[in-house]
Design an enzyme around this catalytic site. Sequence first.
Site, PDB file in Angstrom:
ATOM      1  N   ARG A  86       1.013  -1.300   0.185  1.00 21.67           N
ATOM      2  CA  ARG A  86       0.062   0.094  -0.030  1.00 21.67           C
ATOM      3  C   ARG A  86       0.814   1.177  -0.055  1.00 21.67           C
ATOM      4  O   ARG A  86       2.122   1.356   0.525  1.00 21.67           O
ATOM      5  CB  ARG A  86      -0.763   0.075   1.259  1.00 21.67           C
ATOM      6  CG  ARG A  86      -1.819  -0.976   1.363  1.00 21.67           C
ATOM      7  CD  ARG A  86      -2.882  -0.915   0.484  1.00 21.67           C
ATOM      8  NE  ARG A  86      -3.887  -1.903   0.630  1.00 21.67           N
ATOM      9  CZ  ARG A  86      -4.811  -2.189  -0.213  1.00 21.67           C
ATOM     10  NH1 ARG A  86      -5.303  -1.416  -1.156  1.00 21.67           N
ATOM     11  NH2 ARG A  86      -5.801  -3.288  -0.004  1.00 21.67           N
ATOM     12  N   ILE A  87       0.311   2.359  -0.588  1.00 21.80           N
ATOM     13  CA  ILE A  87       0.808   3.693  -0.476  1.00 21.80           C
ATOM     14  C   ILE A  87       0.662   4.403   0.691  1.00 21.80           C
ATOM     15  O   ILE A  87      -0.476   4.194   1.055  1.00 21.80           O
ATOM     16  CB  ILE A  87       0.426   4.393  -1.780  1.00 21.80           C
ATOM     17  CG1 ILE A  87       0.778   3.687  -3.032  1.00 21.80           C
ATOM     18  CG2 ILE A  87       1.149   5.754  -1.781  1.00 21.80           C
ATOM     19  CD1 ILE A  87       2.089   3.445  -3.561  1.00 21.80           C
ATOM     20  N   LEU A  88       1.718   4.732   1.445  1.00 18.32           N
ATOM     21  CA  LEU A  88       1.226   5.525   2.533  1.00 18.32           C
ATOM     22  C   LEU A  88       1.268   7.024   2.359  1.00 18.32           C
ATOM     23  O   LEU A  88       1.689   7.590   1.248  1.00 18.32           O
ATOM     24  CB  LEU A  88       2.558   5.325   3.442  1.00 18.32           C
ATOM     25  CG  LEU A  88       2.903   3.950   4.151  1.00 18.32           C
ATOM     26  CD1 LEU A  88       4.123   3.756   4.535  1.00 18.32           C
ATOM     27  CD2 LEU A  88       1.862   3.462   5.188  1.00 18.32           C
ATOM     28  N   HIS A 102      12.534  -2.718  -1.552  1.00 14.96           N
ATOM     29  CA  HIS A 102      11.567  -2.836  -3.087  1.00 14.96           C
ATOM     30  C   HIS A 102      12.538  -3.797  -4.087  1.00 14.96           C
ATOM     31  O   HIS A 102      13.962  -3.746  -4.012  1.00 14.96           O
ATOM     32  CB  HIS A 102      11.633  -1.329  -3.762  1.00 14.96           C
ATOM     33  CG  HIS A 102      11.141  -1.407  -4.872  1.00 14.96           C
ATOM     34  ND1 HIS A 102       9.673  -1.445  -5.222  1.00 14.96           N
ATOM     35  CD2 HIS A 102      11.581  -1.277  -6.298  1.00 14.96           C
ATOM     36  CE1 HIS A 102       9.278  -1.669  -6.324  1.00 14.96           C
ATOM     37  NE2 HIS A 102      10.620  -1.533  -7.151  1.00 14.96           N
ATOM     38  N   ASP A 134       9.086   8.404   0.915  1.00 13.38           N
ATOM     39  CA  ASP A 134       8.838   9.836   0.532  1.00 13.38           C
ATOM     40  C   ASP A 134       7.507   9.874   0.157  1.00 13.38           C
ATOM     41  O   ASP A 134       6.556   8.984  -0.098  1.00 13.38           O
ATOM     42  CB  ASP A 134       9.777  10.858  -0.178  1.00 13.38           C
ATOM     43  CG  ASP A 134       9.885  10.408  -1.678  1.00 13.38           C
ATOM     44  OD1 ASP A 134       8.863   9.483  -2.142  1.00 13.38           O
ATOM     45  OD2 ASP A 134      10.638  10.868  -2.455  1.00 13.38           O
ATOM     46  N   ASP A 138       7.997   4.932  -4.423  1.00 14.86           N
ATOM     47  CA  ASP A 138       9.387   4.395  -4.442  1.00 14.86           C
ATOM     48  C   ASP A 138      10.426   5.191  -4.920  1.00 14.86           C
ATOM     49  O   ASP A 138      11.126   5.044  -5.946  1.00 14.86           O
ATOM     50  CB  ASP A 138       9.555   2.981  -5.371  1.00 14.86           C
ATOM     51  CG  ASP A 138       8.642   2.104  -5.060  1.00 14.86           C
ATOM     52  OD1 ASP A 138       8.536   1.804  -3.710  1.00 14.86           O
ATOM     53  OD2 ASP A 138       7.920   1.306  -5.502  1.00 14.86           O
TER      54      ASP A 138
HETATM   55  C1  GAR Z   1       9.357  -8.190  -1.218  1.00 13.24           C
HETATM   56  O1  GAR Z   1      10.407  -8.873  -2.449  1.00 13.24           O
HETATM   57  C2  GAR Z   1       9.314  -6.899  -1.295  1.00 13.24           C
HETATM   58  O2  GAR Z   1      10.486  -6.019  -1.761  1.00 13.24           O
HETATM   59  C3  GAR Z   1       8.088  -6.597  -1.904  1.00 13.24           C
HETATM   60  O3  GAR Z   1       7.362  -7.795  -1.491  1.00 13.24           O
HETATM   61  C4  GAR Z   1       8.134  -8.915  -1.356  1.00 13.24           C
HETATM   62  C5  GAR Z   1       7.708  -9.339   0.315  1.00 13.24           C
HETATM   63  O4  GAR Z   1       8.308 -10.583   0.141  1.00 13.24           O
HETATM   64  N1  GAR Z   1       7.626  -5.469  -1.985  1.00 13.24           N
HETATM   65  C6  GAR Z   1       7.020  -4.758  -2.749  1.00 13.24           C
HETATM   66  O5  GAR Z   1       7.044  -5.067  -3.890  1.00 13.24           O
HETATM   67  C7  GAR Z   1       6.403  -3.293  -2.535  1.00 13.24           C
HETATM   68  N2  GAR Z   1       6.304  -2.542  -3.641  1.00 13.24           N
HETATM   69  P1  GAR Z   1       7.635 -11.350   1.608  1.00 13.24           P
HETATM   70  O6  GAR Z   1       6.223 -11.220   1.790  1.00 13.24           O
HETATM   71  O7  GAR Z   1       7.985 -12.899   1.736  1.00 13.24           O
HETATM   72  O8  GAR Z   1       8.298 -10.807   2.690  1.00 13.24           O
END
Ligand code: GAR
Length: 175
Positions: A86-88, A102, A134, A138
């Site tokens: 989610r976007i904060l 990310h 921010d 991203d």
């Molecule tokens: C991670 O790769 C994280 O960077 C990504 O979700 C995955 C969570 O893995 N987040 C995003 O894409 C946010 N834009 P997990 O549930 O196994 O911790």
Amino acid sequence: MKRAVILASGNGSLAQAIIDDAQLSTQIVALISDRADALVLERARLSGISTHVIEMKSNRQVWDREILDCVNNLKPDLVISAGFMRILSPDFVRTFPTINSHPALLPLFPGAHAVRDALAAGVRETGTTIHWVDEGVDTGKIIRQVKVSILPGDNEASLHERIKEVERGLIVAAV
Ligand code: GAR
């Protein structure tokens, strides 16, 4: 000891790595998820971390207020977005120092489908970025990045898993 709150939406392998790190000089005071069915909630409970579920509302501003109030009550020094999809709100990121992990080499491939987008672009390497959050998507200041090669035959799942192996160490080090 510094206090941190983790935000996570799904499986929670990053959150688990943070919770499990014995060297961490930061207390994880709570984990918040936007999904009641997220496996990460079970992981947190098994580790004795208190959990909160704040599901998205039809009125986005109500959700923004709810998560801001919840985190405010927890008085964290740091908020860690670890697989939080989610976007904060601008208010949130101005109030709490927040870092995010990310799965791409920002500024390349921001957004929710970073691994898929890197494969579709045909690049030879991608990676992972820890950055300050921010008001953009991203776009915040980069803290650390590590490259990950894209191998012949990689699909979204295999590549994402290799990226996450690196991410887990990087997010722990960044915290
Ligand atoms: C991670 O790769 C994280 O960077 C990504 O979700 C995955 C969570 O893995 N987040 C995003 O894409 C946010 N834009 P997990 O549930 O196994 O911790």
